[in-house]
Design a protein around this motif. Structure first.
Motif, PDB file in Angstrom:
ATOM      1  N   LEU A  99      41.523 -49.817  17.875  1.00  0.00           N
ATOM      2  CA  LEU A  99      42.557 -49.766  16.845  1.00  0.00           C
ATOM      3  C   LEU A  99      43.273 -48.420  16.848  1.00  0.00           C
ATOM      4  O   LEU A  99      44.495 -48.370  16.659  1.00  0.00           O
ATOM      5  CB  LEU A  99      41.955 -50.056  15.471  1.00  0.00           C
TER       6      LEU A  99
ATOM      7  N   VAL B  29      47.270 -42.436  11.803  1.00  0.00           N
ATOM      8  CA  VAL B  29      48.101 -42.128  12.977  1.00  0.00           C
ATOM      9  C   VAL B  29      48.799 -40.780  12.802  1.00  0.00           C
ATOM     10  O   VAL B  29      48.943 -40.027  13.774  1.00  0.00           O
ATOM     11  CB  VAL B  29      49.112 -43.263  13.257  1.00  0.00           C
TER      12      VAL B  29
ATOM     13  N   TRP C 245      46.608 -47.185   8.162  1.00  0.00           N
ATOM     14  CA  TRP C 245      46.841 -46.726   9.531  1.00  0.00           C
ATOM     15  C   TRP C 245      47.967 -45.719   9.641  1.00  0.00           C
ATOM     16  O   TRP C 245      47.960 -44.882  10.539  1.00  0.00           O
ATOM     17  CB  TRP C 245      47.042 -47.916  10.463  1.00  0.00           C
ATOM     18  N   GLY C 246      48.921 -45.746   8.770  1.00  0.00           N
ATOM     19  CA  GLY C 246      49.998 -44.752   8.814  1.00  0.00           C
ATOM     20  C   GLY C 246      49.462 -43.339   8.639  1.00  0.00           C
ATOM     21  O   GLY C 246      49.839 -42.410   9.370  1.00  0.00           O
TER      22      GLY C 246
ATOM     23  N   LEU D 220      40.897 -53.368  10.055  1.00  0.00           N
ATOM     24  CA  LEU D 220      42.341 -53.624  10.109  1.00  0.00           C
ATOM     25  C   LEU D 220      43.042 -53.235   8.816  1.00  0.00           C
ATOM     26  O   LEU D 220      44.247 -52.992   8.807  1.00  0.00           O
ATOM     27  CB  LEU D 220      42.608 -55.104  10.403  1.00  0.00           C
TER      28      LEU D 220
ATOM     29  N   GLU E 115      45.638 -48.783  19.776  1.00  0.00           N
ATOM     30  CA  GLU E 115      46.694 -49.763  19.519  1.00  0.00           C
ATOM     31  C   GLU E 115      47.722 -49.227  18.524  1.00  0.00           C
ATOM     32  O   GLU E 115      48.933 -49.348  18.737  1.00  0.00           O
ATOM     33  CB  GLU E 115      46.065 -51.047  18.964  1.00  0.00           C
ATOM     34  N   ARG E 116      47.249 -48.599  17.455  1.00  0.00           N
ATOM     35  CA  ARG E 116      48.154 -48.140  16.400  1.00  0.00           C
ATOM     36  C   ARG E 116      48.932 -46.887  16.805  1.00  0.00           C
ATOM     37  O   ARG E 116      50.008 -46.648  16.276  1.00  0.00           O
ATOM     38  CB  ARG E 116      47.383 -47.848  15.114  1.00  0.00           C
TER      39      ARG E 116
END
Length: 147
Positions: free
Chosen positions: A62, A130, A126-127, A122, A65-66
């Motif tokens: 993840l 990242v 994620w913002g 999930l 991917e992100r």
């Protein structure tokens, strides 16, 4: 030990390798389930529980991917340069630590807490994670004193 012999022997000595080996060896994080082994002049990190390794594998995928677009990474399945792998692992774990408000970057503790809080990796923010990946910089070696 030559490189081919090392890679041939590695799976025998370390059947359940730690997914975050680079981060653990560079002291960006630690894990209560990690055990270290020496092979020739190198150090390997193994995971003591297979289910934990599966959860960490999912988390690492993840992260990649992100952050693929932001870091301009190659397509999934292609190898990532060492510096980018360090940025993914250390920056991702640092971001996860910040999101979970954990005092120490213990990988297993953070994964367990993330799964308990959100029930799925999930659903993490994620913002924010990242942005920590992008902000993380590899430590530069100290300059040699000039004589």
């Amino acid at each position: 030990m030559d490189e081919l012999a090392f890679h041939a022997r590695r799976p025998q000595l370390n059947p359940v390798p730690c997914v975050f080996e680079k981060a653990i060896l560079s002291h960006c994080a630690h894990c209560e389930l990690a055990s270290r082994h020496a092979l020739a002049e190198r150090e390997l990190v193994a995971c003591s529980i297979e289910v934990a390794q599966i959860n960490c594998t999912m988390l690492a995928r993840l992260f990649r991917e992100r952050a693929t677009f932001a870091l301009r990474l190659p397509l999934l399945g292609l190898p990532v340069a060492h510096a980018k792998a360090m940025q993914l692992q250390c920056g991702g774990l640092h971001g996860l630590q910040a999101v979970l408000n954990e005092p120490t970057p213990d990988v297993h503790v953070m994964v367990r807490k993330a799964l308990a809080n959100d029930a799925s990796l999930l659903d993490l923010p994620w913002g924010t994670i990242v942005s920590h990946v992008l902000a993380w910089k590899i430590r530069r070696r100290a300059a040699k004193p000039q004589s």
